[in-house]
Design an enzyme around this catalytic site. Sequence first.
Site, PDB file in Angstrom:
ATOM      1  N   GLU C 102       0.806  -1.226   0.000  1.00 37.64           N
ATOM      2  CA  GLU C 102       0.000   0.000   0.000  1.00 37.64           C
ATOM      3  C   GLU C 102       0.836   1.272   0.000  1.00 37.64           C
ATOM      4  O   GLU C 102       0.362   2.321   0.415  1.00 37.64           O
ATOM      5  CB  GLU C 102      -0.909   0.002   1.226  1.00 37.64           C
ATOM      6  CG  GLU C 102      -1.864  -1.185   1.247  1.00 37.64           C
ATOM      7  CD  GLU C 102      -2.993  -0.931   2.208  1.00 37.64           C
ATOM      8  OE1 GLU C 102      -4.095  -0.637   1.725  1.00 37.64           O
ATOM      9  OE2 GLU C 102      -2.755  -0.999   3.429  1.00 37.64           O
ATOM     10  N   HIS C 192     -11.145  -0.806   6.708  1.00 39.16           N
ATOM     11  CA  HIS C 192      -9.720  -0.941   6.556  1.00 39.16           C
ATOM     12  C   HIS C 192      -8.942  -0.203   7.660  1.00 39.16           C
ATOM     13  O   HIS C 192      -8.293  -0.831   8.482  1.00 39.16           O
ATOM     14  CB  HIS C 192      -9.336  -0.430   5.160  1.00 39.16           C
ATOM     15  CG  HIS C 192      -7.885  -0.478   4.851  1.00 39.16           C
ATOM     16  ND1 HIS C 192      -7.391  -0.253   3.595  1.00 39.16           N
ATOM     17  CD2 HIS C 192      -6.807  -0.688   5.630  1.00 39.16           C
ATOM     18  CE1 HIS C 192      -6.071  -0.348   3.611  1.00 39.16           C
ATOM     19  NE2 HIS C 192      -5.696  -0.611   4.838  1.00 39.16           N
TER      20      HIS C 192
END
Lengths: 264, 264, 264, 264
Positions: C102, C192
Amino acid sequence: MRTFTLLTVGLCLAGLPALAQPRSAGAPDPKLIEDVVVANRVLADLGVVDGFGHVSVRHDKDPNRYLMSRSMAPALVKAEDILEYDLDSVAVDAKGQALFLERFIHGEIYKARPDVMAVVHSHSPSVIPFGVSKTRLQPIYHMSSFMGVDVPVFEIRDVAGPASDLLIRDARLGAALAQSLGQGAAVLMRGHGSTVVGASPRQAVFRAVYTEVGARLQAEAMRLGSVTYLTEEEAEAAARANDTQIDRAWLLWLKAAQRRSMAG
Amino acid sequence: MRTFTLLTVGLCLAGLPALAQPRSAGAPDPKLIEDVVVANRVLADLGVVDGFGHVSVRHDKDPNRYLMSRSMAPALVKAEDILEYDLDSVAVDAKGQALFLERFIHGEIYKARPDVMAVVHSHSPSVIPFGVSKTRLQPIYHMSSFMGVDVPVFEIRDVAGPASDLLIRDARLGAALAQSLGQGAAVLMRGHGSTVVGASPRQAVFRAVYTEVGARLQAEAMRLGSVTYLTEEEAEAAARANDTQIDRAWLLWLKAAQRRSMAG
Amino acid sequence: MRTFTLLTVGLCLAGLPALAQPRSAGAPDPKLIEDVVVANRVLADLGVVDGFGHVSVRHDKDPNRYLMSRSMAPALVKAEDILEYDLDSVAVDAKGQALFLERFIHGEIYKARPDVMAVVHSHSPSVIPFGVSKTRLQPIYHMSSFMGVDVPVFEIRDVAGPASDLLIRDARLGAALAQSLGQGAAVLMRGHGSTVVGASPRQAVFRAVYTEVGARLQAEAMRLGSVTYLTEEEAEAAARANDTQIDRAWLLWLKAAQRRSMAG
Amino acid sequence: MRTFTLLTVGLCLAGLPALAQPRSAGAPDPKLIEDVVVANRVLADLGVVDGFGHVSVRHDKDPNRYLMSRSMAPALVKAEDILEYDLDSVAVDAKGQALFLERFIHGEIYKARPDVMAVVHSHSPSVIPFGVSKTRLQPIYHMSSFMGVDVPVFEIRDVAGPASDLLIRDARLGAALAQSLGQGAAVLMRGHGSTVVGASPRQAVFRAVYTEVGARLQAEAMRLGSVTYLTEEEAEAAARANDTQIDRAWLLWLKAAQRRSMAG
């Protein structure tokens, strides 16, 4: 106030056996002392007690005596801090030390419950809310099964009126608390804390720890909706099973207490 | 802004006694310094303060002076960080160090409350929610009895308007907070934190700790349903009883702080 | 998948400046490296990150480069684990190490926000519930004022459809997240975690910590009834005031991280 | 009771292969033993287990054998405490030690699920409330995605009636639990705890940890209002992504366990 009255009478009327300075039952088994010292550390380690709270054990040489530290924070208790008391909660030899104001919790329960060998009094945080609420504390899982399905709440106002300081500071209040406890393992004390009993310091500590955990889990579960509690039969069966497993947790708690002791 | 104005005026008009650099009241009792250092550590250990918050004690040689660290995290405070302030919260000798923006909390409370000997300001987490809610903080058990049944909430908007930074950054705001505190032991500060006072650093710390614990337990209890709070009479009696037991907790907290200090 | 495509293209078409292996901007200020290492430790110490989460800082020699560790648990990050990335999140020299899937969170925010010098991505636990709920995260006290009164929630379904793995695993998703963040200090990520930004690693860490604390306190306060939040003006004023006080907390966190490091 | 019956039969009818004392499959890979020892420590460190709970791994030399400690607190388990069991949960060599009453959880799951290589049974606190409530445990964020959208709850009353002690103390109950688990990763056990499975000790530990965290976050989120859960597709995609990242957390947990071990 009653406490001081009793002591004063005891001092003035030395010779009246019931109130005189009690005699020692002799040296207790050192393992018993060790267990009560460890019990203090464990209860502090696990957050059941903070600077306050106390744990006692009945004397192995005389059922009319019990052993408990002088007035001090449980985490700091060592073997030399353990004093002997009679069941009127008079210290055999206070060694000039301050005693717990609420030692009558212990003495009066030992009087009322010959089966009880150890007593823990605490302000165990998750239990306090159940003591001030109409919501009943109930066993939500096998680990808290010992509490049974009908945990009593002691309301000191019923005995001491609306202006007490909430403390069990004399034998009359201790006896009332013992009556509220009945034949159970735990009694909640409204606006104050709770007291649990056991057949040994290890069982009493185990019960104090899982009263705290059980209360926390019940409060959480109630927020999710309606809760399936243990039936009375499940609670009894699970409590019997757990009683055979107490040393598994005790050994862990003992090691942690020893490590802490070495560090400090 | 008012702060800087006052200081500037003080520097410009040196000679006007009220605004001049204050003179020291002399060396305080080293035990007082030790207590305020320990108080800082204890409050950090127990999560009442984090990087922010402060604790002060009134000077034992002069009621018009108080002692508090320079601007720094409480957990790191040592004896050499303690500075002397007058009640206008001007440091006798700032030693070139930054001062707490909110020292006026302390000075103004010492002005308004001659009985107060120590002040703790914190963002104690369980107390914050009560400061932003209509729900009143109330004593749920004997350990939080000192707060009494009518804990005030200070709304800074009433004094500083709708665009303040919520800080007590001048004497006027400090005086308004002190007025809100009144004769009580604790005052909540909406959108900010809380301040508790005591007759000694030990009592102020004890109260700060059990304001936090009491708030947490009250919030928990309210989720279980209606709550039986201490009556005013119970709260007064219990607070008197607890005041005789503060050192039991203090000794525990001191030992933990010393161990931490050795480790670090 | 897009990631691998980009890399493959980069390798195949070496020579096209935008996609070629980026060149280093040179050695960053060692203090910057130290701050990002400390930031990792602090965020782990305070429970903002666990085994997952990452923090980056923009390179001081080139605004088109940023510095972040290889893929590893934040608590274990050392100076030698810090790698240099361009704003497409291609590592200058990956040293054969795995990179965070990410990392595009960081590169795309640095592209969109020239004022941002540091980025923290975490699964900060108290923030997660606000990301999956219609309840808005709002500043409840001055310490969380920086978040402002309109914290956005990024819904990845709007960009990646109903079957994504919720990760920001390419530049397109990173750019969409950056757009959702806008000019703010924090953005929640549904299902998340969250991402906060700052003008320095210290400010970004400060904000990440008090986003977590503020979320926890807001959730608690909402259970007590209706809540008085900071006004927009209060939030702005308080955020400005707090920005002058960040080092007070940072020094505490640094000492704790150093102690931990010595121990381990 | 059934347990003892089986063992007695086993001893009396030595020679009947199914019930005889099982033979060892030989020494397992030392790395497997190390992983299961670390797994015990990690689960204790992270609060998934306390004095109770257990973790096993299937033997790498024989799918009909599994490895698990003797009956003891997980935090104290060392390599020498690991015993070998057949899938009827008979120990190859108990070395005179007490065995977990509930080892049938492990044996019966290994029988029913050839893909399962490790099993964790715990009283993971945040999961207990979901086991006693009608509220379904669901993945609230990517870290708890592995649990899928339909986590089963095992009601022991359906198999053992209303008066059981809630323990999985024989093969029949173990088989019923395994049936309830089905092809899933986790099964809740009403009034007792939960069991999670994995393709390795690391994955099983990862899942046990994030079942606990996910349950805690879901409970928090539900208090804020209606919750957006992961879709089935999101859960599947996120679970696949996380499976590639398990070692990032494991390495952190291992270091913490080693540090703890050195200290103690």
